[in-house]
Scaffold this active site. Structure first.
Site: not given
Ligand SMILES: Cc1cc2nc3c(=O)[nH]c(=O)nc-3n(C[C@H](O)[C@H](O)[C@H](O)COP(=O)(O)OP(=O)(O)OC[C@H]3O[C@@H](n4cnc5c(N)ncnc54)[C@H](O)[C@@H]3O)c2cc1C
Length: 387
Positions: A133, A138, A141, A246, A367
């Site tokens: 999915f 990058p 998320g 999920a 998620e």
């Molecule tokens: C092992 C693993 C498997 C995954 N599998 C999938 C998958 O199958 N499909 C898929 O689509 N995605 C997948 N993901 C992605 C996952 O959903 C994202 O990592 C997650 O949504 C966070 O996005 P990001 O890593 O870009 O962090 P970012 O969005 O960059 O967040 C960085 C930090 O900022 C904080 N933050 C964000 N918004 C705010 C706000 N408004 N105020 C204050 N703090 C904030 C967050 O809490 C976090 O601490 C997976 C991730 C991992 C680690």
């Protein structure tokens, strides 16, 4: 009569006979097939693909979808119990089932045409076709509306460009459910492995979910036929609807991880003699373990009510957010505390606590991070969007 230390409020008595049978079957699978191999698989950074056939054979893939598509047609509470028992083994195994069931089979079922359902769902239920999915990109998320991947209509095809990051099952998958911006809003496409311009690259050096495949996906002028577009949804509500499914399963999973850690530490502290008595005889160890049991019990009651609401068609996304936040936080705190109670022995994968603690770093992040779910509840309470 002594209480069951892993079910102090006898929550199991609230389950139907069928739900109990599902729990027992998956518990047996975890004990016999997952636990003997999972420590090594985690060490080696290997998803134990040899389990997929049996997972499918037990009806655990797309278990909530109707039988006409080769699925088990179980209720939401049963799906939750499946997640709980699998995650008692390892979050990576539960992640595989969550992604296949809720993030890939569910959108084909909910947003796909009848032809698409018949084409993919029976093979996915049988584990012959694996899905992934692709929503996260990058650059961030937590804000999926800021999606850069796009699809442009060209004759009978769509042309996809962009990239996705952190995609579970990416390199295992035969098909990817990919969300892309179009002139008509965000839409979902089924991209088949081997389509020219589509590449999956496994992410290495992970310290978490090591028994799970995580990948980056790249799309360079990938031509996808109109027949592979999911016709029945447009906008962010498409992927968000999948995530609610999920995340619901994820609210149950960490209870399994926490229970495994508590079970291990109860046995260990009962036998570990320090200062002439078992560690379990000290007040501080007992307070820590009592605290764990209290938090597990609350989590069990929370998800059972959530599951009953889902089965009644009344579950709200904000309720899922609260349960995901609570139960991931509960489990990661317990896993870390158990690691501490194991002393030095707790730092190797011979014991499960550190593996669960490391896995839960991903579970609390994917998620929707903990912060994101807290902000969902804040918005629900105040009516003010603080994102
Ligand atoms: C092992 C693993 C498997 C995954 N599998 C999938 C998958 O199958 N499909 C898929 O689509 N995605 C997948 N993901 C992605 C996952 O959903 C994202 O990592 C997650 O949504 C966070 O996005 P990001 O890593 O870009 O962090 P970012 O969005 O960059 O967040 C960085 C930090 O900022 C904080 N933050 C964000 N918004 C705010 C706000 N408004 N105020 C204050 N703090 C904030 C967050 O809490 C976090 O601490 C997976 C991730 C991992 C680690």
């Amino acid at each position: 009569m002594a209480l069951n230390p892993h079910d102090l409020f006898d929550v199991r008595s609230l389950l139907s006979e069928e739900e109990r049978a599902v729990q027992d079957t998956v518990a047996r699978f975890t004990n016999e097939r997952v636990l003997p191999i999972i420590g090594d698989a985690f060490d080696q950074g290997r998803f134990p693909r040899e389990l997929v056939e049996d997972i499918a054979g037990l009806g655990l893939l797309g278990s909530s979808l109707p039988e006409q598509y080769g699925c088990a047609g179980l209720n939401a509470v049963s799906y939750g119990l499946i997640c709980q028992e699998l995650e008692r083994g390892d979050s990576g195994i539960r992640s595989f089932v969550s992604v296949q069931s809720s993030l890939c089979m569910y959108p084909i079922f909910a947003y796909g045409s009848e032809e698409q359902r018949m084409r993919w769902l029976p093979d996915m239920a049988a584990g012959k076709v694996i899905g992934c999915f692709g929503l996260t990109e990058p650059h961030g998320g937590s804000d999926p509306a800021n999606m850069k991947t796009h699809a442009r209509r060209d004759g009978d095809d769509w042309v996809l460009n962009g990239s996705k990051m952190w995609i579970t099952n990416g390199n295992l998958a035969d098909i990817a459910i990919v969300w892309a911006q179009t002139d008509d809003g965000i839409q979902g496409f089924v991209v088949e492995k081997g389509t020219p311009g589509f590449e999956a690259q496994e992410i290495k050096h992970k310290m978490s979910l090591r028994a799970s495949v995580t990948s980056a996906l790249y799309f360079d002028n990938v031509r996808v036929p109109e027949a592979n577009r999911l016709p029945n949804v447009k906008g962010l509500k498409g992927p968000l609807g999948c995530l609610t499914q999920a995340r619901y399963g994820i609210t149950w999973g960490p209870i399994g991880a926490a229970t495994a850690c508590l079970e291990e530490v109860l046995a260990y502290t009962g036998e570990r003699i320090l200062f002439d008595r078992p560690v379990a005889a000290t007040q501080s160890a007992q307070i820590k373990m009592a605290e764990m049991a209290r938090r597990i019990t609350l989590a069990q009651l929370l998800v059972l009510q959530l599951g009953r609401l889902k089965d009644a068609g009344a579950m709200q996304p904000a309720q899922v957010s609260l349960a995901k936040w609570n139960n991931c936080r509960m489990a990661i705190d317990i896993a870390r505390e158990c690691r501490d109670l194991l002393g030095g022995a707790g730092i190797t994968t011979e014991h499960a606590a550190i593996r669960h603690a490391l896995n839960l770093e991903s579970v609390i992040t994917y998620e929707g991070t903990e912060t994101v779910h807290q902000l969902v509840i804040g918005r629900e309470l105040t009516g003010i969007n603080a994102f």
